[in-house]
Design a protein around this motif. Structure first.
Motif, PDB file in Angstrom:
ATOM      1  N   GLU A   1       0.884  -1.096  -0.151  1.00  0.00           N
ATOM      2  CA  GLU A   1      -0.071  -0.191   0.151  1.00  0.00           C
ATOM      3  C   GLU A   1       0.812   1.304   0.132  1.00  0.00           C
ATOM      4  O   GLU A   1       0.650   2.361  -0.577  1.00  0.00           O
ATOM      5  CB  GLU A   1      -0.997  -0.100   1.151  1.00  0.00           C
ATOM      6  CG  GLU A   1      -0.421   0.327   2.451  1.00  0.00           C
ATOM      7  CD  GLU A   1      -0.225  -0.943   3.390  1.00  0.00           C
ATOM      8  OE1 GLU A   1      -0.364  -1.876   2.811  1.00  0.00           O
ATOM      9  OE2 GLU A   1      -0.275  -0.849   4.798  1.00  0.00           O
ATOM     10  N   LYS A   2       1.975   1.336   0.351  1.00  0.00           N
ATOM     11  CA  LYS A   2       2.786   2.353   0.766  1.00  0.00           C
ATOM     12  C   LYS A   2       3.580   2.687  -0.675  1.00  0.00           C
ATOM     13  O   LYS A   2       3.566   4.016  -1.116  1.00  0.00           O
ATOM     14  CB  LYS A   2       3.729   2.237   1.713  1.00  0.00           C
ATOM     15  CG  LYS A   2       3.236   2.459   3.136  1.00  0.00           C
ATOM     16  CD  LYS A   2       3.876   2.573   4.450  1.00  0.00           C
ATOM     17  CE  LYS A   2       3.272   2.698   5.662  1.00  0.00           C
ATOM     18  NZ  LYS A   2       4.086   2.401   6.899  1.00  0.00           N
ATOM     19  N   LEU A   3       3.868   1.623  -1.328  1.00  0.00           N
ATOM     20  CA  LEU A   3       4.343   1.841  -2.774  1.00  0.00           C
ATOM     21  C   LEU A   3       3.538   2.123  -3.557  1.00  0.00           C
ATOM     22  O   LEU A   3       3.705   3.236  -4.472  1.00  0.00           O
ATOM     23  CB  LEU A   3       5.186   0.627  -3.120  1.00  0.00           C
ATOM     24  CG  LEU A   3       6.651   0.109  -2.654  1.00  0.00           C
ATOM     25  CD1 LEU A   3       6.719  -1.124  -3.035  1.00  0.00           C
ATOM     26  CD2 LEU A   3       7.349   1.001  -3.298  1.00  0.00           C
ATOM     27  N   GLY A   4       2.196   2.070  -3.368  1.00  0.00           N
ATOM     28  CA  GLY A   4       1.090   2.209  -4.279  1.00  0.00           C
ATOM     29  C   GLY A   4       0.825   3.715  -4.095  1.00  0.00           C
ATOM     30  O   GLY A   4       0.587   4.743  -5.044  1.00  0.00           O
ATOM     31  N   ASP A   5       0.618   3.919  -2.650  1.00  0.00           N
ATOM     32  CA  ASP A   5       0.226   5.550  -2.333  1.00  0.00           C
ATOM     33  C   ASP A   5       1.277   6.382  -2.928  1.00  0.00           C
ATOM     34  O   ASP A   5       1.050   7.519  -3.436  1.00  0.00           O
ATOM     35  CB  ASP A   5       0.155   5.698  -0.837  1.00  0.00           C
ATOM     36  CG  ASP A   5      -0.914   4.905  -0.283  1.00  0.00           C
ATOM     37  OD1 ASP A   5      -1.928   4.647  -0.860  1.00  0.00           O
ATOM     38  OD2 ASP A   5      -0.925   4.700   1.110  1.00  0.00           O
ATOM     39  N   MET A   6       2.609   6.142  -2.922  1.00  0.00           N
ATOM     40  CA  MET A   6       3.860   6.968  -3.525  1.00  0.00           C
ATOM     41  C   MET A   6       3.544   7.037  -4.920  1.00  0.00           C
ATOM     42  O   MET A   6       3.828   8.152  -5.382  1.00  0.00           O
ATOM     43  CB  MET A   6       4.913   6.171  -2.809  1.00  0.00           C
ATOM     44  CG  MET A   6       5.429   6.608  -1.302  1.00  0.00           C
ATOM     45  SD  MET A   6       5.798   8.228  -0.997  1.00  0.00           S
ATOM     46  CE  MET A   6       7.365   8.134  -1.503  1.00  0.00           C
ATOM     47  N   ALA A   7       3.334   6.067  -5.577  1.00  0.00           N
ATOM     48  CA  ALA A   7       3.069   6.012  -7.010  1.00  0.00           C
ATOM     49  C   ALA A   7       2.060   6.895  -7.344  1.00  0.00           C
ATOM     50  O   ALA A   7       2.187   7.439  -8.529  1.00  0.00           O
ATOM     51  CB  ALA A   7       3.194   4.524  -7.305  1.00  0.00           C
ATOM     52  N   GLU A   8       0.881   6.583  -6.633  1.00  0.00           N
ATOM     53  CA  GLU A   8      -0.434   7.537  -7.018  1.00  0.00           C
ATOM     54  C   GLU A   8      -0.110   8.985  -6.720  1.00  0.00           C
ATOM     55  O   GLU A   8      -0.328   9.749  -7.568  1.00  0.00           O
ATOM     56  CB  GLU A   8      -1.586   7.022  -5.995  1.00  0.00           C
ATOM     57  CG  GLU A   8      -2.866   7.903  -6.584  1.00  0.00           C
ATOM     58  CD  GLU A   8      -3.930   7.341  -5.830  1.00  0.00           C
ATOM     59  OE1 GLU A   8      -3.775   6.189  -5.138  1.00  0.00           O
ATOM     60  OE2 GLU A   8      -4.911   8.216  -5.725  1.00  0.00           O
ATOM     61  N   ARG A   9       0.839   9.249  -5.565  1.00  0.00           N
ATOM     62  CA  ARG A   9       1.090  10.482  -5.266  1.00  0.00           C
ATOM     63  C   ARG A   9       1.875  11.189  -6.333  1.00  0.00           C
ATOM     64  O   ARG A   9       1.638  12.408  -6.849  1.00  0.00           O
ATOM     65  CB  ARG A   9       1.647  10.603  -3.909  1.00  0.00           C
ATOM     66  CG  ARG A   9       1.697  12.074  -3.316  1.00  0.00           C
ATOM     67  CD  ARG A   9       0.286  12.056  -2.517  1.00  0.00           C
ATOM     68  NE  ARG A   9       0.497  13.290  -1.598  1.00  0.00           N
ATOM     69  CZ  ARG A   9      -0.139  14.498  -1.752  1.00  0.00           C
ATOM     70  NH1 ARG A   9      -1.222  14.285  -2.583  1.00  0.00           N
ATOM     71  NH2 ARG A   9      -0.038  15.478  -1.000  1.00  0.00           N
TER      72      ARG A   9
END
Lengths: 184, 109
Positions: A128-136
């Motif tokens: 989820e953190k890698l995904g959040d960072m990618a989305e951001r």
């Protein structure tokens, strides 16, 4: 007559403005073989369309040049249209008329940042953190800061998320240095 | 933070989770807070706070869907729980009691 990038570069290098017309007419002479379009693609590259990437040995034939994929970068039809006609004779006009700013592939988050995140974050929270960072990165930082700035911001946040780890490491290093210094 | 066990930032994050009704994840909570307050908290502070709220039992979480813009990675969706609702309610009541009878802010006392 056939052109390769090497032969064009050897002869013209990066042409000065007054040489454009001469180069253009020479390319037109090869029009019957379709090599003109290949030359156009190269000219587009010279005009700052740096995403048109060919190897120097590639023989320039319009038929396969236009749609062939070179290392993930495709020479698109827009490039042909853009450099057609008289616009080509005026590099400034070509730039002003360029609609060719969309990169062939979207900007991915920086690999080193993802590596740091994967290193700092617990395995169960990585997805989820890698995904959040990618989305951001895609939704906020790229439009706001541009590709280079967004990568720096990504790295900053990756380091920030791992601060507990590297602060601990710094503290240990400082303690180690201190103990050695006082000779314990 | 005092007897209520909820700091200012924790309260804002918890309210963000409440507003998003179970569809909130770190990015949408940041956007919700930025929309309502005007300042954008950092991702790191949101993660730390959500972890803390989860340990206190104020929120629960589950993995949601993946989207292309997230590189195919799933979201962690947060949902407010009964202790969280209770804590928010206490904070609101305490705030109301403190404001009750206070003179207008512009007036000199």
């Amino acid at each position: 007559m056939s052109f390769t990038l090497r032969s064009i570069k050897a002869r013209w290098g990066k042409p000065h403005r007054h040489e454009w017309e001469e180069l253009w007419s020479e390319l037109q002479m090869a029009d019957n073989d379709g090599e003109e379009e290949a030359g156009e693609a190269y000219l587009a590259a010279l005009l700052g369309q740096s995403h048109i990437v060919l190897s120097e040995q590639d023989e320039l034939r319009a038929a396969d040049l236009v749609a062939r994929d070179h290392g993930g970068k495709t020479i698109a039809w827009e490039a042909k249209r853009m450099v057609r006609g008289r616009l080509l004779l005026d590099p400034n006009m070509v730039r002003a008329a360029s609609t060719y700013t969309t990169p062939a592939a979207p900007n991915p988050p920086p690999r080193i940042g993802e590596f740091l995140l994967a290193f700092f974050v617990a395995p169960e929270a990585q997805e989820e953190k890698l995904g959040d960072m990618a989305e951001r990165f895609t939704k906020t930082w790229l439009p706001r800061f541009g590709a280079r700035g967004a990568r720096l911001v990504y790295l900053w946040h990756a380091l920030w998320l791992g601060q507990r780890l590297w602060r601990g490491a710094l503290f240990c290093a400082a303690a180690d240095w201190f103990v050695r210094k006082i000779g314990l | 933070m005092g007897r209520l066990g909820l700091g200012d930032f924790e309260r804002n994050v918890l309210l963000g989770v409440l507003h998003l009704r179970g569809t909130g994840y770190a990015i949408s909570i940041i956007e919700e807070i930025a929309k309502r307050i005007g300042s954008e908290p950092s991702l790191g502070s949101i993660y730390v706070t959500l972890d803390r709220l989860q340990k206190k039992g104020f929120v629960s979480s589950k993995l949601g869907d993946a989207t292309a813009e997230r590189g195919g990675k799933r979201k962690r969706l947060y949902q407010i729980e009964a202790p969280g609702v209770r804590a928010l309610s206490e904070v609101r009541d305490a705030s109301k009691r403190m404001w009750a009878g206070a003179p207008p802010l512009g007036a000199r006392t």
